[in-house]
Scaffold this motif. Structure first.
Motif, PDB file in Angstrom:
ATOM      1  N   GLU A  11     -38.507  15.425 -22.448  1.00  0.00           N
ATOM      2  CA  GLU A  11     -38.110  14.875 -21.152  1.00  0.00           C
ATOM      3  C   GLU A  11     -37.652  13.428 -21.277  1.00  0.00           C
ATOM      4  O   GLU A  11     -36.774  12.976 -20.536  1.00  0.00           O
ATOM      5  N   ARG A  12     -38.213  12.720 -22.234  1.00  0.00           N
ATOM      6  CA  ARG A  12     -37.855  11.313 -22.450  1.00  0.00           C
ATOM      7  C   ARG A  12     -36.819  11.127 -23.552  1.00  0.00           C
ATOM      8  O   ARG A  12     -36.483  10.000 -23.921  1.00  0.00           O
ATOM      9  N   GLY A  13     -36.351  12.237 -24.123  1.00  0.00           N
ATOM     10  CA  GLY A  13     -35.316  12.156 -25.154  1.00  0.00           C
ATOM     11  C   GLY A  13     -35.794  11.585 -26.475  1.00  0.00           C
ATOM     12  O   GLY A  13     -35.005  11.000 -27.217  1.00  0.00           O
ATOM     13  N   LEU A  14     -37.065  11.775 -26.770  1.00  0.00           N
ATOM     14  CA  LEU A  14     -37.627  11.255 -28.015  1.00  0.00           C
ATOM     15  C   LEU A  14     -37.658  12.325 -29.089  1.00  0.00           C
ATOM     16  O   LEU A  14     -37.895  13.498 -28.809  1.00  0.00           O
ATOM     17  N   LYS A  15     -37.423  11.912 -30.334  1.00  0.00           N
ATOM     18  CA  LYS A  15     -37.640  12.798 -31.474  1.00  0.00           C
ATOM     19  C   LYS A  15     -39.112  12.677 -31.868  1.00  0.00           C
ATOM     20  O   LYS A  15     -39.793  11.717 -31.481  1.00  0.00           O
ATOM     21  N   GLN A  16     -39.582  13.642 -32.641  1.00  0.00           N
ATOM     22  CA  GLN A  16     -40.971  13.575 -33.108  1.00  0.00           C
ATOM     23  C   GLN A  16     -41.219  12.267 -33.859  1.00  0.00           C
ATOM     24  O   GLN A  16     -42.261  11.637 -33.689  1.00  0.00           O
ATOM     25  N   SER A  17     -40.257  11.856 -34.658  1.00  0.00           N
ATOM     26  CA  SER A  17     -40.418  10.618 -35.431  1.00  0.00           C
ATOM     27  C   SER A  17     -40.483   9.389 -34.516  1.00  0.00           C
ATOM     28  O   SER A  17     -41.211   8.437 -34.807  1.00  0.00           O
ATOM     29  N   ASP A  18     -39.732   9.412 -33.421  1.00  0.00           N
ATOM     30  CA  ASP A  18     -39.780   8.302 -32.461  1.00  0.00           C
ATOM     31  C   ASP A  18     -41.175   8.182 -31.853  1.00  0.00           C
ATOM     32  O   ASP A  18     -41.737   7.089 -31.779  1.00  0.00           O
ATOM     33  N   LEU A  19     -41.708   9.318 -31.413  1.00  0.00           N
ATOM     34  CA  LEU A  19     -43.039   9.322 -30.815  1.00  0.00           C
ATOM     35  C   LEU A  19     -44.087   8.919 -31.841  1.00  0.00           C
ATOM     36  O   LEU A  19     -44.995   8.141 -31.540  1.00  0.00           O
ATOM     37  N   ALA A  20     -43.943   9.419 -33.057  1.00  0.00           N
ATOM     38  CA  ALA A  20     -44.882   9.071 -34.122  1.00  0.00           C
ATOM     39  C   ALA A  20     -44.915   7.555 -34.337  1.00  0.00           C
ATOM     40  O   ALA A  20     -45.996   6.961 -34.477  1.00  0.00           O
ATOM     41  N   ASP A  21     -43.749   6.930 -34.353  1.00  0.00           N
ATOM     42  CA  ASP A  21     -43.683   5.473 -34.520  1.00  0.00           C
ATOM     43  C   ASP A  21     -44.387   4.749 -33.370  1.00  0.00           C
ATOM     44  O   ASP A  21     -45.058   3.740 -33.585  1.00  0.00           O
ATOM     45  N   LEU A  22     -44.233   5.263 -32.158  1.00  0.00           N
ATOM     46  CA  LEU A  22     -44.833   4.612 -30.990  1.00  0.00           C
ATOM     47  C   LEU A  22     -46.364   4.641 -31.014  1.00  0.00           C
ATOM     48  O   LEU A  22     -47.008   3.742 -30.470  1.00  0.00           O
ATOM     49  N   VAL A  23     -46.938   5.689 -31.630  1.00  0.00           N
ATOM     50  CA  VAL A  23     -48.404   5.812 -31.639  1.00  0.00           C
ATOM     51  C   VAL A  23     -48.991   5.648 -33.052  1.00  0.00           C
ATOM     52  O   VAL A  23     -50.172   5.926 -33.281  1.00  0.00           O
ATOM     53  N   ASN A  24     -48.152   5.209 -33.988  1.00  0.00           N
ATOM     54  CA  ASN A  24     -48.589   4.881 -35.355  1.00  0.00           C
ATOM     55  C   ASN A  24     -49.219   6.054 -36.098  1.00  0.00           C
ATOM     56  O   ASN A  24     -50.304   5.929 -36.676  1.00  0.00           O
ATOM     57  N   VAL A  25     -48.540   7.204 -36.066  1.00  0.00           N
ATOM     58  CA  VAL A  25     -48.947   8.350 -36.871  1.00  0.00           C
ATOM     59  C   VAL A  25     -47.710   8.893 -37.581  1.00  0.00           C
ATOM     60  O   VAL A  25     -46.595   8.449 -37.328  1.00  0.00           O
ATOM     61  N   ARG A  26     -47.913   9.863 -38.461  1.00  0.00           N
ATOM     62  CA  ARG A  26     -46.786  10.495 -39.145  1.00  0.00           C
ATOM     63  C   ARG A  26     -46.124  11.522 -38.231  1.00  0.00           C
ATOM     64  O   ARG A  26     -46.761  12.082 -37.349  1.00  0.00           O
TER      65      ARG A  26
END
Length: 83
Positions: A11-26
């Motif tokens: 819904e926010r147009g994020l890739k898994q890697s984008d979200l991972a970066d935001l929450v500091n996980v792989r």
């Protein structure tokens, strides 16, 4: 465990890697979370909720596990009373 992370992420147009970066996980962690294969720490769950501006309860549901526990308890009670 069921989760709405993928819905919120897309819904926010994020890739898994984008979200991972935001929450500091792989990225793999996000993938496993989305598939219900990984139970997050409280901190990670709260960080994800903050990113999506929602509650932890909105992101994660344990209804299936509760139903399995209830079913197992009912089965055990039935077995005891049948003896």
């Amino acid at each position: 465990m069921k989760t709405t992370i993928k819905f919120h992420r897309l819904e926010r147009g994020l890739k898994q890697s984008d979200l991972a970066d935001l929450v500091n996980v792989r990225r793999e962690t996000i993938g496993r979370l989305e598939q219900g294969q990984y139970c997050p720490s409280l901190r990670l769950a709260m960080d994800l909720a903050k990113v999506f501006d929602t509650s932890v309860e909105e992101l994660f549901s344990f209804e299936d596990e509760d139903m399995d526990t209830d079913t197992a308890s009912a089965t055990a009670r039935t077995a005891r009373t049948a003896r």
